[in-house]
Design a protein around this motif. Sequence first.
Motif, PDB file in Angstrom:
ATOM      1  N   SER A  13       0.849  -1.193   0.000  1.00  0.00           N
ATOM      2  CA  SER A  13       0.000   0.000   0.000  1.00  0.00           C
ATOM      3  C   SER A  13       0.887   1.246   0.000  1.00  0.00           C
ATOM      4  O   SER A  13       2.078   1.189   0.330  1.00  0.00           O
ATOM      5  N   ALA A  14       0.296   2.367  -0.332  1.00  0.00           N
ATOM      6  CA  ALA A  14       1.032   3.632  -0.324  1.00  0.00           C
ATOM      7  C   ALA A  14       1.596   3.900   1.078  1.00  0.00           C
ATOM      8  O   ALA A  14       2.731   4.346   1.218  1.00  0.00           O
ATOM      9  N   GLN A  15       0.828   3.597   2.120  1.00  0.00           N
ATOM     10  CA  GLN A  15       1.297   3.832   3.495  1.00  0.00           C
ATOM     11  C   GLN A  15       2.498   2.951   3.827  1.00  0.00           C
ATOM     12  O   GLN A  15       3.472   3.412   4.428  1.00  0.00           O
ATOM     13  N   GLU A  16       2.446   1.671   3.440  1.00  0.00           N
ATOM     14  CA  GLU A  16       3.576   0.770   3.711  1.00  0.00           C
ATOM     15  C   GLU A  16       4.825   1.229   2.960  1.00  0.00           C
ATOM     16  O   GLU A  16       5.934   1.195   3.505  1.00  0.00           O
ATOM     17  N   THR A  17       4.651   1.676   1.728  1.00  0.00           N
ATOM     18  CA  THR A  17       5.773   2.183   0.929  1.00  0.00           C
ATOM     19  C   THR A  17       6.332   3.442   1.580  1.00  0.00           C
ATOM     20  O   THR A  17       7.540   3.606   1.728  1.00  0.00           O
TER      21      THR A  17
END
Length: 131
Positions: A13-17
């Motif tokens: 996800s964008a948050q994990e990245t």
Amino acid sequence: MKLESPKTTINKSAQETFDFLSDVKNFEKLMPENISKFEVLEDDKFLFALKGMPEIVLKKKEAIAPNKIVLGAAGGKLDFSLTGLITEIDTTSSEVELVFEGEFNAMMAMMIKGPISKFIETLAGNMPAQV
């Protein structure tokens, strides 16, 4: 001078990245094979050197979750930034583009354009396997 890496798709996800790129020690995993030195100096600052190139210190200057991380030169003679732009594709994947920007004289720009382009392409290219 502005250089952009190709956009890279990451199966997170964008948050994990964003979280991965927010931790400066993770940049060691993204570095090219010709790295000769990598050292975390502070929670938001690291130093690296590629063979045949001077040492560069980068410091996290801005972080806007989950879409943008800006690293900037910390000291030294060159003033530049490396920005990670993160776009959410869906809940399990995102896209990252690295943008290098700096003010250089024509001679310096000509000398560093090739190595910097290759460097940011390598960082982006290593992301899918490391994030």
